[in-house]
Design an enzyme around this catalytic site. Structure first.
Site, PDB file in Angstrom:
ATOM      1  N   SER A 149       2.408  -8.533  -1.279  1.00 45.04           N
ATOM      2  CA  SER A 149       4.101  -8.031  -0.923  1.00 45.04           C
ATOM      3  C   SER A 149       5.330  -8.782  -1.970  1.00 45.04           C
ATOM      4  CB  SER A 149       4.828  -8.384   0.748  1.00 45.04           C
ATOM      5  OG  SER A 149       4.288 -10.181   0.817  1.00 45.04           O
ATOM      6  N   HIS A 170       2.172  -1.379  -2.562  1.00 41.46           N
ATOM      7  CA  HIS A 170       2.575  -2.329  -1.483  1.00 41.46           C
ATOM      8  C   HIS A 170       2.778  -1.457  -0.622  1.00 41.46           C
ATOM      9  CE1 HIS A 170       6.181  -4.709   0.394  1.00 41.46           C
ATOM     10  NE2 HIS A 170       4.603  -5.255   1.201  1.00 41.46           N
ATOM     11  N   GLU A 182       5.629   1.369  -1.500  1.00 40.16           N
ATOM     12  CA  GLU A 182       5.955   0.891  -2.768  1.00 40.16           C
ATOM     13  C   GLU A 182       5.021   1.131  -4.383  1.00 40.16           C
ATOM     14  OE1 GLU A 182       9.410  -1.842  -2.007  1.00 40.16           O
ATOM     15  OE2 GLU A 182       7.913  -2.866  -1.669  1.00 40.16           O
ATOM     16  N   ASN A 220      11.846  -5.845   0.134  1.00 40.58           N
ATOM     17  CA  ASN A 220      11.744  -7.098   0.396  1.00 40.58           C
ATOM     18  C   ASN A 220      12.596  -7.290  -0.631  1.00 40.58           C
ATOM     19  OD1 ASN A 220      10.115  -7.663   2.792  1.00 40.58           O
ATOM     20  ND2 ASN A 220       8.149  -7.450   0.874  1.00 40.58           N
TER      21      ASN A 220
END
Length: 323
Positions: A149, A170, A182, A220
């Site tokens: 991540s 991800h 992702e 993120n």
């Protein structure tokens, strides 16, 4: 790109063209055998979802130690049993899912997989050793995919010895529930490899999005700096913890406020991510460690997991804010 007018003309003249092309695409993108390395919180979910998709004849679940393998297997079996008890799947489907997974502590069992997802802890030295070993074990055609991540996909791709056959995939927790994946490419990634990985994420029932190898990818990269900004407001005493969270809930429609979310994720996890970013990208102003976060880390107040962070916690139940 075909224009919408041209596309409609083709569909009208050849009504089965889309179905035929779709089946061809799906077939050429599927992997007969895949492996999952690491059966922890994320890895066991990836393994279960891949097995449940029915897209693979065999899913090989690998852990370095038997105790971790047994724990991952227990998690998968418990999750499938819960789906069965709720009549979300049939007993035949449950048997098919569980029967398609092979559990092993022997890395040589991964030698002939077509696609391999790594989901071990976020330690770059551990991943370096892992990818060096996998690079010598797996066939040259095997595509490697990391579920990291926060770490650089490019760095791991270069460690693997097969950077053109390396992507990021991800997932989000819990993997069985969260729809987004992702799919990350680097400057080394082969176009066909990326397309196959992207199609695989769709094949197993997820909504896939494309991203380059930017820190934190899409979610993120946007989320974590926003959590830091909320903490900087605490540092400056711009507003109370309670009011910051309440404002994002009622003013922006967020299901929980940023400080509540940081506690829920784990303040140590937030710190780990941002600390890595600040070390690697010292000139990026969005990457900053607020004083209140460092203070809580030093005090061992990590949020929900320790019972205290920006809020008091009783298990998963949030209490009062700590102002």
């Amino acid at each position: 790109m075909i224009s919408s007018i041209c596309k409609k003309s083709i569909e009208k003249a050849l009504p089965n063209a889309r179905r035929f092309a779709h089946s061809r695409f799906m077939s050429s993108s599927s992997f007969d055998s895949m492996g999952v390395v690491g059966l922890g919180l994320m890895g066991h979910g990836v393994c279960q979802v891949a097995a449940a998709s029915g897209k693979h004849n065999n899913v090989i679940a690998y852990e370095t130690e038997q105790q971790f393998l047994d724990k991952g297997q227990s998690r998968i079996e418990g999750s499938v049993a819960k789906l069965l008890s709720r009549e979300r799947i049939s007993s035949e489907e449950a048997d098919r899912i569980l029967g398609s997974i092979t559990y092993t502590t022997d890395p040589n069992d991964l030698a002939n997989v077509d696609f391999l997802v790594e989901a071990v802890i976020e330690n770059i030295d551990l991943k370096k050793e892992l990818y060096e070993n996998l690079g010598s074990v797996c066939k040259p055609e095997t595509i490697f995919a990391s579920n990291t991540s926060s770490l650089s996909i490019t760095d791991m791709a270069e460690m693997s010895g097969r950077p053109e056959n390396f992507v990021g995939v991800h997932f989000f927790n819990p993997v069985q529930v969260m729809k987004l994946v992702e799919v990350i490419r680097t400057e080394h990634t082969n176009d066909d490899v990326f397309d196959k990985a992207f199609a695989w994420a769709q094949d197993i029932g997820k909504v896939a999005v494309k991203c380059g190898d930017t820190p934190g990818f899409i979610v993120n990269r946007l989320l974590v700096p926003s959590l830091m900004q909320a903490m900087l407001m605490v540092d400056r005493r711009d507003a109370t913890i309670k009011d910051i969270d309440l404002s994002l809930q009622l003013g922006a429609g967020h299901p929980m406020g940023p400080l509540h979310l940081a506690d829920y994720i784990g303040l140590d996890t937030c710190y780990f991510i941002v600390n890595g970013w600040t070390e690697k990208f010292p000139d990026e102003p969005a990457f900053v460690i607020p004083a209140c976060l460092k203070e809580k880390i030093d005090a061992g107040d990590l949020g929900r997991k320790t019972g205290k962070g920006f809020y008091e916690w009783d298990g998963d139940k949030r209490g009062d804010s700590i102002e």
